[in-house]
Design a protein around this motif. Sequence first.
Motif, PDB file in Angstrom:
ATOM      1  N   GLY A 242       6.909  -4.765 -24.190  1.00 22.82           N
ATOM      2  CA  GLY A 242       8.211  -4.137 -23.957  1.00 22.82           C
ATOM      3  C   GLY A 242       9.181  -4.311 -25.107  1.00 22.82           C
ATOM      4  O   GLY A 242      10.407  -4.230 -24.916  1.00 22.82           O
ATOM      5  N   ASP A 243       8.652  -4.522 -26.320  1.00 22.38           N
ATOM      6  CA  ASP A 243       9.543  -4.779 -27.452  1.00 22.38           C
ATOM      7  C   ASP A 243      10.318  -3.571 -27.962  1.00 22.38           C
ATOM      8  O   ASP A 243      11.384  -3.754 -28.566  1.00 22.38           O
ATOM      9  N   PRO A 244       9.862  -2.324 -27.750  1.00 22.72           N
ATOM     10  CA  PRO A 244      10.694  -1.220 -28.257  1.00 22.72           C
ATOM     11  C   PRO A 244      12.082  -1.222 -27.621  1.00 22.72           C
ATOM     12  O   PRO A 244      12.223  -1.276 -26.395  1.00 22.72           O
ATOM     13  N   PHE A 245      13.083  -1.201 -28.456  1.00 24.12           N
ATOM     14  CA  PHE A 245      14.494  -1.123 -28.059  1.00 24.12           C
ATOM     15  C   PHE A 245      14.987  -2.359 -27.297  1.00 24.12           C
ATOM     16  O   PHE A 245      16.065  -2.325 -26.699  1.00 24.12           O
ATOM     17  N   ALA A 246      14.229  -3.443 -27.322  1.00 22.67           N
ATOM     18  CA  ALA A 246      14.719  -4.687 -26.711  1.00 22.67           C
ATOM     19  C   ALA A 246      15.922  -5.191 -27.493  1.00 22.67           C
ATOM     20  O   ALA A 246      15.978  -5.096 -28.725  1.00 22.67           O
ATOM     21  N   THR A 247      16.881  -5.736 -26.779  1.00 24.34           N
ATOM     22  CA  THR A 247      18.096  -6.237 -27.417  1.00 24.34           C
ATOM     23  C   THR A 247      18.096  -7.755 -27.553  1.00 24.34           C
ATOM     24  O   THR A 247      19.049  -8.326 -28.079  1.00 24.34           O
ATOM     25  N   SER A 248      17.042  -8.401 -27.064  1.00 23.27           N
ATOM     26  CA  SER A 248      16.893  -9.847 -27.173  1.00 23.27           C
ATOM     27  C   SER A 248      15.407 -10.171 -27.297  1.00 23.27           C
ATOM     28  O   SER A 248      14.563  -9.450 -26.768  1.00 23.27           O
ATOM     29  N   TRP A 249      15.112 -11.261 -27.977  1.00 26.35           N
ATOM     30  CA  TRP A 249      13.709 -11.637 -28.140  1.00 26.35           C
ATOM     31  C   TRP A 249      13.147 -12.311 -26.899  1.00 26.35           C
ATOM     32  O   TRP A 249      11.934 -12.318 -26.686  1.00 26.35           O
ATOM     33  N   ARG A 250      13.985 -12.860 -26.053  1.00 26.36           N
ATOM     34  CA  ARG A 250      13.507 -13.652 -24.908  1.00 26.36           C
ATOM     35  C   ARG A 250      12.680 -12.838 -23.902  1.00 26.36           C
ATOM     36  O   ARG A 250      11.611 -13.287 -23.477  1.00 26.36           O
ATOM     37  N   PRO A 251      13.135 -11.641 -23.491  1.00 22.93           N
ATOM     38  CA  PRO A 251      12.310 -10.862 -22.559  1.00 22.93           C
ATOM     39  C   PRO A 251      10.933 -10.507 -23.129  1.00 22.93           C
ATOM     40  O   PRO A 251       9.956 -10.422 -22.379  1.00 22.93           O
ATOM     41  N   ILE A 252      10.866 -10.308 -24.435  1.00 26.77           N
ATOM     42  CA  ILE A 252       9.576 -10.001 -25.074  1.00 26.77           C
ATOM     43  C   ILE A 252       8.634 -11.195 -24.929  1.00 26.77           C
ATOM     44  O   ILE A 252       7.466 -11.040 -24.534  1.00 26.77           O
ATOM     45  N   VAL A 253       9.140 -12.360 -25.229  1.00 26.50           N
ATOM     46  CA  VAL A 253       8.316 -13.575 -25.143  1.00 26.50           C
ATOM     47  C   VAL A 253       7.880 -13.809 -23.701  1.00 26.50           C
ATOM     48  O   VAL A 253       6.709 -14.119 -23.432  1.00 26.50           O
ATOM     49  N   ARG A 254       8.799 -13.645 -22.756  1.00 30.85           N
ATOM     50  CA  ARG A 254       8.461 -13.854 -21.344  1.00 30.85           C
ATOM     51  C   ARG A 254       7.373 -12.880 -20.895  1.00 30.85           C
ATOM     52  O   ARG A 254       6.433 -13.267 -20.185  1.00 30.85           O
ATOM     53  N   MET A 277      13.687  -6.692 -32.365  1.00 33.02           N
ATOM     54  CA  MET A 277      13.634  -8.098 -32.003  1.00 33.02           C
ATOM     55  C   MET A 277      12.230  -8.690 -32.077  1.00 33.02           C
ATOM     56  O   MET A 277      12.038  -9.874 -31.800  1.00 33.02           O
ATOM     57  N   THR A 278      11.252  -7.887 -32.469  1.00 33.69           N
ATOM     58  CA  THR A 278       9.869  -8.369 -32.461  1.00 33.69           C
ATOM     59  C   THR A 278       9.647  -9.508 -33.445  1.00 33.69           C
ATOM     60  O   THR A 278       8.933 -10.472 -33.149  1.00 33.69           O
ATOM     61  N   ASP A 279      10.258  -9.428 -34.603  1.00 35.07           N
ATOM     62  CA  ASP A 279      10.067 -10.498 -35.584  1.00 35.07           C
ATOM     63  C   ASP A 279      10.670 -11.808 -35.095  1.00 35.07           C
ATOM     64  O   ASP A 279      10.162 -12.889 -35.394  1.00 35.07           O
ATOM     65  N   GLU A 280      11.747 -11.742 -34.310  1.00 36.09           N
ATOM     66  CA  GLU A 280      12.319 -12.968 -33.750  1.00 36.09           C
ATOM     67  C   GLU A 280      11.477 -13.511 -32.592  1.00 36.09           C
ATOM     68  O   GLU A 280      11.400 -14.730 -32.381  1.00 36.09           O
ATOM     69  N   ALA A 281      10.853 -12.618 -31.853  1.00 33.25           N
ATOM     70  CA  ALA A 281      10.026 -13.047 -30.721  1.00 33.25           C
ATOM     71  C   ALA A 281       8.696 -13.639 -31.173  1.00 33.25           C
ATOM     72  O   ALA A 281       8.142 -14.532 -30.501  1.00 33.25           O
ATOM     73  N   LEU A 282       8.170 -13.179 -32.299  1.00 30.83           N
ATOM     74  CA  LEU A 282       6.811 -13.542 -32.691  1.00 30.83           C
ATOM     75  C   LEU A 282       6.590 -15.045 -32.865  1.00 30.83           C
ATOM     76  O   LEU A 282       5.571 -15.573 -32.377  1.00 30.83           O
ATOM     77  N   PRO A 283       7.479 -15.799 -33.521  1.00 30.86           N
ATOM     78  CA  PRO A 283       7.234 -17.243 -33.629  1.00 30.86           C
ATOM     79  C   PRO A 283       7.132 -17.923 -32.264  1.00 30.86           C
ATOM     80  O   PRO A 283       6.303 -18.825 -32.069  1.00 30.86           O
TER      81      PRO A 283
END
Length: 306
Positions: A242-254, A277-283
């Motif tokens: 769900g990373d397209p157009f996400a405004t925060s990295w947290r939902p992507i990680v979850r 936000m994908t680059d912030e979520a990836l780590p």
Amino acid sequence: MRVKISPVPLVAVLVALLGAVALLVVMNPRHQAENAGRPPTSDRAAEMAVDREPDGAAEPTPTGISTPSPEAAVLPGATRAGTRPPVLDHGPRTGNKVALTFDADMTDAMRYQLRSGAVRSYANLKIIDLLEREEVPATFFLTGKWVEQYPQVTRRLAGNPRFELANHTYGHLAFTPDCYGLPRIARREMTADVARTFDVVGAYGGRQTRYFRFPGLCHDRTALTELAPLGLTVVDGDVVSGDPFATSWRPIVRAVLAGVRPGSVIVLHVTEANAPMTDEALPHILAGLAERGLEPAPLSEVLDIG
């Protein structure tokens, strides 16, 4: 004195002779053998003689589409040309390998945004930097137009032995109706579109595959039939970030860590402007996978685990 001969007996004699000849032909064994097995000539009989399409077989495909080369036939994901491609969501649920896959979308509208200056980039180099720095394997599903927009980045991906390259269509058009608002490609153009993308991506070398992903993961029987000549494997994914157009990295990680399991195929995006936000979520994703004892691996390895 002339004798007048009636024509009636002559006609009768001729009819009798022709009947005898026809009877001899019909009774001739050679004539019967030559005609044995010939189909009836009625329309209904012709319909019954048509071979029915076996389950799983492809319908006739458009002419002018070349079959995969012998080299392509041995690539990961290659299947027998002429049969509907398999669709995979994940690999076997054994071991501890998972696949990180990154879609590189590019539509005409996205190209316009780049040219007009409305967006800066659809190539998230921070993702690639991190994967290279941490020596993390990944598979990139590339659109042909993205490759043409970012040839240097594509060359960088192809030059990394830990990265696999796969096909995500040429211009990210929808292959079914009502696919997230994407413009739809005509059926007659589907085969050529995907074949063209294999050629565009293949020119860069590296770890090529015959894996293919539909835009929006939208496909149906018609779309699969049109891709049958290309000898490929369709890969969807069982963990959609769900990373397209996400405004925060947290939902992507979850989303990723809640659904990931051994053999999972994780769907992410490398298109910076619409997945910022994908680059912030990836780590955090990589750390969470490590905590669960899961290890990223090339898609071909994850799908082939026995």
